[in-house]
Design a protein around this motif. Structure first.
Motif, PDB file in Angstrom:
ATOM      1  N   PRO A   1     -14.181  -2.076 -19.274  1.00  0.00           N
ATOM      2  CA  PRO A   1     -14.919  -3.263 -18.816  1.00  0.00           C
ATOM      3  C   PRO A   1     -14.387  -3.920 -17.553  1.00  0.00           C
ATOM      4  O   PRO A   1     -15.066  -4.754 -16.967  1.00  0.00           O
ATOM      5  N   VAL A   2     -13.185  -3.564 -17.120  1.00  0.00           N
ATOM      6  CA  VAL A   2     -12.568  -4.226 -15.957  1.00  0.00           C
ATOM      7  C   VAL A   2     -12.611  -3.304 -14.751  1.00  0.00           C
ATOM      8  O   VAL A   2     -12.096  -2.183 -14.786  1.00  0.00           O
ATOM      9  N   GLY A   3     -13.227  -3.786 -13.662  1.00  0.00           N
ATOM     10  CA  GLY A   3     -13.248  -3.048 -12.407  1.00  0.00           C
ATOM     11  C   GLY A   3     -12.322  -3.708 -11.405  1.00  0.00           C
ATOM     12  O   GLY A   3     -12.396  -4.921 -11.200  1.00  0.00           O
ATOM     13  N   ILE A   4     -11.447  -2.930 -10.793  1.00  0.00           N
ATOM     14  CA  ILE A   4     -10.418  -3.484  -9.904  1.00  0.00           C
ATOM     15  C   ILE A   4     -10.574  -2.902  -8.504  1.00  0.00           C
ATOM     16  O   ILE A   4     -10.471  -1.687  -8.304  1.00  0.00           O
TER      17      ILE A   4
ATOM     18  N   TYR B   1     -10.537   1.691 -11.193  1.00  0.00           N
ATOM     19  CA  TYR B   1     -10.121   1.275  -9.856  1.00  0.00           C
ATOM     20  C   TYR B   1     -11.077   1.839  -8.804  1.00  0.00           C
ATOM     21  O   TYR B   1     -11.642   2.918  -8.967  1.00  0.00           O
ATOM     22  N   ARG B   2     -11.240   1.078  -7.730  1.00  0.00           N
ATOM     23  CA  ARG B   2     -12.034   1.554  -6.600  1.00  0.00           C
ATOM     24  C   ARG B   2     -11.397   1.030  -5.310  1.00  0.00           C
ATOM     25  O   ARG B   2     -11.277  -0.190  -5.117  1.00  0.00           O
ATOM     26  N   THR B   3     -10.948   1.935  -4.451  1.00  0.00           N
ATOM     27  CA  THR B   3     -10.392   1.556  -3.160  1.00  0.00           C
ATOM     28  C   THR B   3     -11.521   1.209  -2.198  1.00  0.00           C
ATOM     29  O   THR B   3     -12.522   1.919  -2.118  1.00  0.00           O
TER      30      THR B   3
ATOM     31  N   GLN C   1     -19.949  -3.375  -1.564  1.00  0.00           N
ATOM     32  CA  GLN C   1     -20.400  -2.053  -2.007  1.00  0.00           C
ATOM     33  C   GLN C   1     -19.457  -1.466  -3.053  1.00  0.00           C
ATOM     34  O   GLN C   1     -19.903  -0.900  -4.060  1.00  0.00           O
ATOM     35  N   ALA C   2     -18.146  -1.596  -2.830  1.00  0.00           N
ATOM     36  CA  ALA C   2     -17.183  -1.072  -3.801  1.00  0.00           C
ATOM     37  C   ALA C   2     -17.306  -1.792  -5.135  1.00  0.00           C
ATOM     38  O   ALA C   2     -17.243  -1.163  -6.199  1.00  0.00           O
ATOM     39  N   ALA C   3     -17.506  -3.107  -5.095  1.00  0.00           N
ATOM     40  CA  ALA C   3     -17.680  -3.873  -6.328  1.00  0.00           C
ATOM     41  C   ALA C   3     -18.966  -3.469  -7.032  1.00  0.00           C
ATOM     42  O   ALA C   3     -19.007  -3.333  -8.268  1.00  0.00           O
TER      43      ALA C   3
ATOM     44  N   THR D   1     -12.186  -7.673 -10.436  1.00  0.00           N
ATOM     45  CA  THR D   1     -11.027  -8.347  -9.879  1.00  0.00           C
ATOM     46  C   THR D   1     -10.493  -7.492  -8.729  1.00  0.00           C
ATOM     47  O   THR D   1     -11.159  -6.577  -8.267  1.00  0.00           O
ATOM     48  N   SER D   2      -9.300  -7.814  -8.239  1.00  0.00           N
ATOM     49  CA  SER D   2      -8.743  -7.060  -7.113  1.00  0.00           C
ATOM     50  C   SER D   2      -7.230  -6.967  -7.255  1.00  0.00           C
ATOM     51  O   SER D   2      -6.643  -7.568  -8.157  1.00  0.00           O
TER      52      SER D   2
END
Length: 261
Positions: free
Chosen positions: A26-29, A60-62, A85-87, A99-100
């Motif tokens: 559930p968490v995207g970073i 994670y997404r850079t 776009q990454a989010a 989050t980041s």
């Protein structure tokens, strides 16, 4: 004998979400780009970048092309579309909050949350207004940041703090040799024990100079590994990225209470 009505009431269904590629994370970073570059440091447990830090699986997404210096530069806004776009990609993959791994990503908080339909928590600085409001009138919030010169009034206002608030005191780590060597100027490897000592020293000095501080907030995503040591040394509540994200995780995953009636 099985009661058909009872069996029917316990049936469960799982609905397919169109275009969702992964489930159960559930968490995207969002992460800053580190390749190529000299800032190749390990993400130790407690760091936002270490997946074992979290109580649930994360993804994670850079953000392509986004490096630390760009966030604080005059052209930071040019990277906003790439951040959005990454989010958006993370949400399509199944993230329920974004989050980041950098507290200074607060500069993209508004544009990202406007573009998405899930909670956006790009910086632990978002906790600052909440914590400041909790404190008694005579107490202040202490913020420990990677670089005090970079934590400008504009960034604090973006987090929701009033400009030039006397109830907020900032201490930076730019003068902490081991921390700076590992994270600010990339001149040495990460010495975890030395950084912990520096963190404790900065925190205790801040509280010694400002005895009215009632809570501490750690801005940088690399600081949570040292929160326990700071708490032991100061006796104060210490909050950080993990405090913020886990708070929302507990809202996403509510478990029934079990106790005595």
């Amino acid at each position: 004998m099985i009661d058909p009505a009872l069996a029917q009431s316990k049936r469960r269904f799982a609905s397919l979400t169109p275009a969702q590629q992964f489930y159960g994370a559930p968490v995207g970073i969002l992460q800053l780009e580190r390749f190529p570059g000299p800032f190749l440091r390990p993400y130790i447990p407690g760091s936002v970048g270490n997946a074992s830090t979290w109580s649930v699986p994360v993804r994670y997404r850079t953000v392509p092309g986004l490096q630390f210096d760009q966030i604080l530069g005059q052209r930071a806004g040019e990277m906003a579309p790439a951040v959005v776009q990454a989010a958006t990609d993370l949400v399509r993959e199944g993230a329920q909050l974004i989050t980041s791994n950098c507290g200074f990503m607060i500069c993209y908080q508004e544009v990202v949350r406007t573009a998405l339909e899930v909670p956006v928590l790009l910086s632990s600085l978002l906790l600052a207004p909440f914590l400041e409001r909790m404190l008694p009138p005579g107490k202040a919030l202490g913020i420990i940041t990677a670089n005090s010169r970079s934590l400008t009034p504009d960034l604090l206002e973006a987090a929701g703090l009033p400009a030039n608030s006397r109830r907020v005191v900032v201490a930076g780590l730019e003068g902490a040799c081991s921390f700076a060597a590992a994270f600010l100027n990339a001149s040495a490897d990460l010495d975890v024990s030395a950084v912990e000592t520096e963190m404790v020293n900065v925190a205790t000095a801040l509280v010694g100079d400002q005895p009215d501080i009632g809570m501490l907030l750690l801005e940088c995503s690399e600081l949570p590994p040292y929160a326990a040591a700071i708490h032991r040394a100061t006796g104060l509540p210490v909050f950080d990225f993990t405090s913020m994200v886990e708070f929302f995780i507990h809202g996403l995953i509510r478990r029934p209470f079990k106790g005595i009636l």
